[in-house]
Scaffold this motif. Sequence first.
Motif, PDB file in Angstrom:
ATOM      1  N   ALA A 155       4.302  16.453 -16.356  1.00 41.09           N
ATOM      2  CA  ALA A 155       3.111  17.066 -15.775  1.00 41.09           C
ATOM      3  C   ALA A 155       3.449  17.667 -14.412  1.00 41.09           C
ATOM      4  O   ALA A 155       4.210  17.089 -13.650  1.00 41.09           O
ATOM      5  N   PRO A 156       2.905  18.842 -14.097  1.00 49.04           N
ATOM      6  CA  PRO A 156       3.177  19.447 -12.792  1.00 49.04           C
ATOM      7  C   PRO A 156       2.398  18.754 -11.683  1.00 49.04           C
ATOM      8  O   PRO A 156       1.366  18.126 -11.927  1.00 49.04           O
ATOM      9  N   GLY A 157       2.905  18.883 -10.472  1.00 48.58           N
ATOM     10  CA  GLY A 157       2.218  18.385  -9.293  1.00 48.58           C
ATOM     11  C   GLY A 157       1.967  19.536  -8.349  1.00 48.58           C
ATOM     12  O   GLY A 157       2.121  20.703  -8.718  1.00 48.58           O
ATOM     13  N   VAL A 158       1.612  19.213  -7.106  1.00 49.84           N
ATOM     14  CA  VAL A 158       1.355  20.227  -6.087  1.00 49.84           C
ATOM     15  C   VAL A 158       2.127  19.826  -4.831  1.00 49.84           C
ATOM     16  O   VAL A 158       2.135  18.664  -4.446  1.00 49.84           O
ATOM     17  N   CYS A 159       2.779  20.795  -4.198  1.00 49.41           N
ATOM     18  CA  CYS A 159       3.524  20.530  -2.960  1.00 49.41           C
ATOM     19  C   CYS A 159       2.541  20.329  -1.809  1.00 49.41           C
ATOM     20  O   CYS A 159       1.701  21.200  -1.549  1.00 49.41           O
ATOM     21  N   THR A 160       2.649  19.182  -1.154  1.00 46.07           N
ATOM     22  CA  THR A 160       1.761  18.856  -0.040  1.00 46.07           C
ATOM     23  C   THR A 160       2.561  18.239   1.092  1.00 46.07           C
ATOM     24  O   THR A 160       3.637  17.687   0.865  1.00 46.07           O
ATOM     25  N   PRO A 161       2.032  18.300   2.313  1.00 44.77           N
ATOM     26  CA  PRO A 161       2.694  17.603   3.406  1.00 44.77           C
ATOM     27  C   PRO A 161       2.594  16.098   3.164  1.00 44.77           C
ATOM     28  O   PRO A 161       1.626  15.644   2.554  1.00 44.77           O
ATOM     29  N   PRO A 162       3.588  15.334   3.599  1.00 46.07           N
ATOM     30  CA  PRO A 162       3.504  13.887   3.397  1.00 46.07           C
ATOM     31  C   PRO A 162       2.296  13.316   4.136  1.00 46.07           C
ATOM     32  O   PRO A 162       1.993  13.719   5.252  1.00 46.07           O
ATOM     33  N   ALA A 163       1.591  12.393   3.503  1.00 46.44           N
ATOM     34  CA  ALA A 163       0.422  11.752   4.122  1.00 46.44           C
ATOM     35  C   ALA A 163       0.908  10.753   5.160  1.00 46.44           C
ATOM     36  O   ALA A 163       2.049  10.314   5.133  1.00 46.44           O
ATOM     37  N   ALA A 164       0.021  10.397   6.068  1.00 48.81           N
ATOM     38  CA  ALA A 164       0.363   9.373   7.052  1.00 48.81           C
ATOM     39  C   ALA A 164       0.723   8.107   6.298  1.00 48.81           C
ATOM     40  O   ALA A 164       0.119   7.777   5.290  1.00 48.81           O
ATOM     41  N   SER A 165       1.713   7.404   6.775  1.00 54.51           N
ATOM     42  CA  SER A 165       2.168   6.190   6.103  1.00 54.51           C
ATOM     43  C   SER A 165       1.071   5.143   6.085  1.00 54.51           C
ATOM     44  O   SER A 165       0.412   4.894   7.084  1.00 54.51           O
ATOM     45  N   LEU A 166       0.883   4.541   4.923  1.00 55.29           N
ATOM     46  CA  LEU A 166      -0.078   3.462   4.770  1.00 55.29           C
ATOM     47  C   LEU A 166       0.685   2.174   4.490  1.00 55.29           C
ATOM     48  O   LEU A 166       1.687   2.192   3.788  1.00 55.29           O
ATOM     49  N   SER A 167       0.203   1.072   5.020  1.00 53.86           N
ATOM     50  CA  SER A 167       0.825  -0.213   4.709  1.00 53.86           C
ATOM     51  C   SER A 167       0.432  -0.583   3.287  1.00 53.86           C
ATOM     52  O   SER A 167      -0.524  -0.046   2.731  1.00 53.86           O
ATOM     53  N   SER A 168       1.153  -1.529   2.683  1.00 54.74           N
ATOM     54  CA  SER A 168       0.842  -1.911   1.304  1.00 54.74           C
ATOM     55  C   SER A 168      -0.568  -2.485   1.197  1.00 54.74           C
ATOM     56  O   SER A 168      -1.262  -2.262   0.219  1.00 54.74           O
ATOM     57  N   SER A 169      -1.040  -3.207   2.218  1.00 50.02           N
ATOM     58  CA  SER A 169      -2.397  -3.752   2.155  1.00 50.02           C
ATOM     59  C   SER A 169      -3.431  -2.634   2.225  1.00 50.02           C
ATOM     60  O   SER A 169      -4.479  -2.696   1.590  1.00 50.02           O
ATOM     61  N   GLU A 170      -3.133  -1.557   2.977  1.00 52.96           N
ATOM     62  CA  GLU A 170      -4.050  -0.416   3.036  1.00 52.96           C
ATOM     63  C   GLU A 170      -4.099   0.305   1.693  1.00 52.96           C
ATOM     64  O   GLU A 170      -5.152   0.757   1.262  1.00 52.96           O
ATOM     65  N   VAL A 171      -2.936   0.394   1.004  1.00 48.62           N
ATOM     66  CA  VAL A 171      -2.894   1.034  -0.312  1.00 48.62           C
ATOM     67  C   VAL A 171      -3.730   0.223  -1.295  1.00 48.62           C
ATOM     68  O   VAL A 171      -4.528   0.766  -2.053  1.00 48.62           O
ATOM     69  N   VAL A 172      -3.563  -1.124  -1.271  1.00 48.90           N
ATOM     70  CA  VAL A 172      -4.335  -1.993  -2.161  1.00 48.90           C
ATOM     71  C   VAL A 172      -5.827  -1.837  -1.885  1.00 48.90           C
ATOM     72  O   VAL A 172      -6.641  -1.709  -2.798  1.00 48.90           O
ATOM     73  N   ALA A 173      -6.214  -1.818  -0.617  1.00 53.18           N
ATOM     74  CA  ALA A 173      -7.623  -1.659  -0.251  1.00 53.18           C
ATOM     75  C   ALA A 173      -8.157  -0.315  -0.740  1.00 53.18           C
ATOM     76  O   ALA A 173      -9.278  -0.227  -1.245  1.00 53.18           O
ATOM     77  N   GLU A 174      -7.357   0.730  -0.595  1.00 51.97           N
ATOM     78  CA  GLU A 174      -7.760   2.069  -1.038  1.00 51.97           C
ATOM     79  C   GLU A 174      -7.977   2.085  -2.551  1.00 51.97           C
ATOM     80  O   GLU A 174      -8.983   2.588  -3.044  1.00 51.97           O
ATOM     81  N   LEU A 175      -7.046   1.497  -3.301  1.00 51.15           N
ATOM     82  CA  LEU A 175      -7.178   1.451  -4.756  1.00 51.15           C
ATOM     83  C   LEU A 175      -8.383   0.613  -5.168  1.00 51.15           C
ATOM     84  O   LEU A 175      -9.114   0.966  -6.086  1.00 51.15           O
TER      85      LEU A 175
END
Length: 131
Positions: A91-111
Motif C-alpha cells: 500500500a502507498p503512503g505519503v511523505c511527511t515531516p517526522p512528527a515530534a517524538s512521543l514516549s511509549s506511554s504517550e503512544v499507548v494513551a493516544e491509541l
Amino acid sequence: DKPKLPVVVGEGEKCQMTVSPQYQVDCEEGLDCVTPPNILGAVGICSKVETKPAQPALAGEGQECKTTVSPNYQVHCEEGLICSAPLRPGAPGVCTPPAASLSSSEVVAELASIATPSLRGSASAAQEKQP
C-alpha cells in the motif's frame, strides 16, 4: 535434429519472448529484448541496456511513497521526510515531516483514546439492555 528452443539472436536482431515457447526468439546474454510499451506479444529488437544500480525514485512532502514493494518499484521520501505508509504491504503512503517524538506511554494513551469511544458505546448499550 530439432532446433534448440528458444532461438537466440544477437544485437539489432528481432526478438519475441511473450509468445508460446516454440515461437520464442531470445537475445544473447547481455542484451535485452526492447519492445514497444503496452503492446503484449510485440516483436522487439535486441539491444544493449546499460545496467546501473537501481536508485529508488524520490518523492517530496505530500507525495506518494511506496517502501513495501519490490525494490524496482519503490518510491522513497526526500531527505528529512518519512513515508507514513499503512501497515498493509504494497500500500502507498505519503511523505511527511517526522512528527515530534512521543514516549511509549504517550503512544499507548493516544491509541487508547482512539479505541475507547467505540468500546464505551458498546458497554453502555450492553448495560442498557440488562433488566
